[in-house]
Scaffold this motif. Structure first.
Motif, PDB file in Angstrom:
ATOM      1  N   ILE A  14      73.700  60.116  89.218  1.00  0.00           N
ATOM      2  CA  ILE A  14      72.750  60.488  90.266  1.00  0.00           C
ATOM      3  C   ILE A  14      71.343  60.603  89.686  1.00  0.00           C
ATOM      4  O   ILE A  14      70.368  60.091  90.260  1.00  0.00           O
ATOM      5  N   PHE A  67      78.270  64.121  95.411  1.00  0.00           N
ATOM      6  CA  PHE A  67      78.327  62.723  95.006  1.00  0.00           C
ATOM      7  C   PHE A  67      78.593  61.820  96.207  1.00  0.00           C
ATOM      8  O   PHE A  67      78.054  60.712  96.285  1.00  0.00           O
ATOM      9  N   PHE A  70      75.349  61.399  97.979  1.00  0.00           N
ATOM     10  CA  PHE A  70      74.525  60.464  97.218  1.00  0.00           C
ATOM     11  C   PHE A  70      74.997  59.031  97.413  1.00  0.00           C
ATOM     12  O   PHE A  70      74.206  58.105  97.607  1.00  0.00           O
ATOM     13  N   GLN A 116      72.372  56.432  98.968  1.00  0.00           N
ATOM     14  CA  GLN A 116      71.654  55.838  97.849  1.00  0.00           C
ATOM     15  C   GLN A 116      70.814  54.641  98.282  1.00  0.00           C
ATOM     16  O   GLN A 116      69.637  54.522  97.914  1.00  0.00           O
TER      17      GLN A 116
END
Length: 301
Positions: A207, A262, A265, A269
């Motif tokens: 990340i 996560f 993300f 992203q």
């Protein structure tokens, strides 16, 4: 201006593959969450950690989800060689987290809702298979560039940071193999916890690395770092509260924050990348029916 239909189709296929792979990983996380939720509704209480559901009827879902997520992380190419090696390491560790159960005291084992006796020979056989395949993967990563087969295929070729990460991964792998064969009891007792810890650290590194690749362009990139900061702050608060006895099931909450962060993300992203650095416009394709290109003699005529 028109584009080559073959090239345009290849680009579209890559985008769809990226989307489906990301979506598949999100669905795997949701599958694990659903299994845990059903166990919570069935028995009315949470276990101390996500990993503890290895011993419950969610056993198969837990292992299947972690192995599938590990495979996806290995398959998915990072934006750089360093990120790719980190994802590969995290994916490899996901298999160990799946196959090596967390420690559980006999007094905590309720036969009505748990598997109380997991043969160590079964665990060891699964781990041996993972270590064998992991060794093959490392061998390929080292030999392909030497043989001239890795250029353009393995992203660590020519990337100094990726080579360093690969060497660190190799040292860690040798250490795991040594402990597994020389001190099997210690490996089975501590392998899950340390593998999960390094796995979570690897996800955080991915990340952070992605955030650094956003550069200084795009004002909306602030939300990217803000989300990471909030997740880390929440983890610190939960850890502090749990260690002081002020929060029950704090390890479960801690793991949920990492997994949820996560996943968030992973979903967003691409959005962050588009905000930070808009992609160059691609040549437009013809909207009407296309005809095969005319032979050169007809064009010249």
């Amino acid at each position: 201006m028109t584009t080559d239909p073959v090239a345009a189709g290849a680009r579209q296929l890559v985008r769809r593959t990226d989307l489906y792979l990301r979506l598949g990983m999100v669905l795997l996380v949701l599958l694990l969450a659903a299994a845990i939720t059903l166990e919570r509704l069935r028995y009315g209480s949470l276990l101390d950690s996500v990993s503890a559901y290895y011993y419950t009827p969610a056993h198969a879902v837990f292992i299947a989800c972690l192995c599938s997520l590990g495979a996806c992380m290995i398959i998915y190419p990072g934006r750089s060689g360093f990120e790719d090696v980190t994802l590969n390491a995290a994916g490899f560790l996901a298999f160990l987290v799946a196959f090596v159960p967390t420690s559980r005291g006999e007094a905590e084992c309720d036969p009505s809702r748990a598997f109380c006796d997991i043969p160590t020979s079964t665990i060891a056989a699964n781990v041996a298979a993972v270590l064998l395949v992991g060794g093959v993967g490392l061998l390929v990563a080292y030999l392909a560039p030497i043989m001239g087969a890795g250029k353009g295929v393995l992203s660590h070729v020519g990337d100094r940071h990726a080579r360093i990460a690969l060497h660190v991964l190799a040292v860690g792998y040798v250490f795991l193999v040594a402990v597994f064969f020389l001190d099997r009891a210690t490996f089975l007792r501590m392998g899950h916890g340390w593998s999960a810890l390094v796995l979570f650290a690897g996800l955080i590194i991915v990340i952070v690395n992605s955030g650094l690749h956003l550069g200084h362009r795009g004002s909306r990139r602030v939300w990217y770092w803000g989300s990471l900061a909030l997740a880390l702050l929440a983890m610190a608060i939960v850890w502090f509260a749990g260690r002081r006895g002020a929060m029950e099931h704090w390890i479960f909450v801690e793991e949920s924050i990492v997994i949820g962060g996560f996943t968030f993300f992973w979903v967003t992203q691409k959005v962050a990348e588009v905000w930070a650095e808009p992609a160059a416009p691609e040549p437009t394709e013809p909207t009407g029916p296309t005809e095969p290109p005319e032979p050169p003699e007809r064009v010249l005529a």
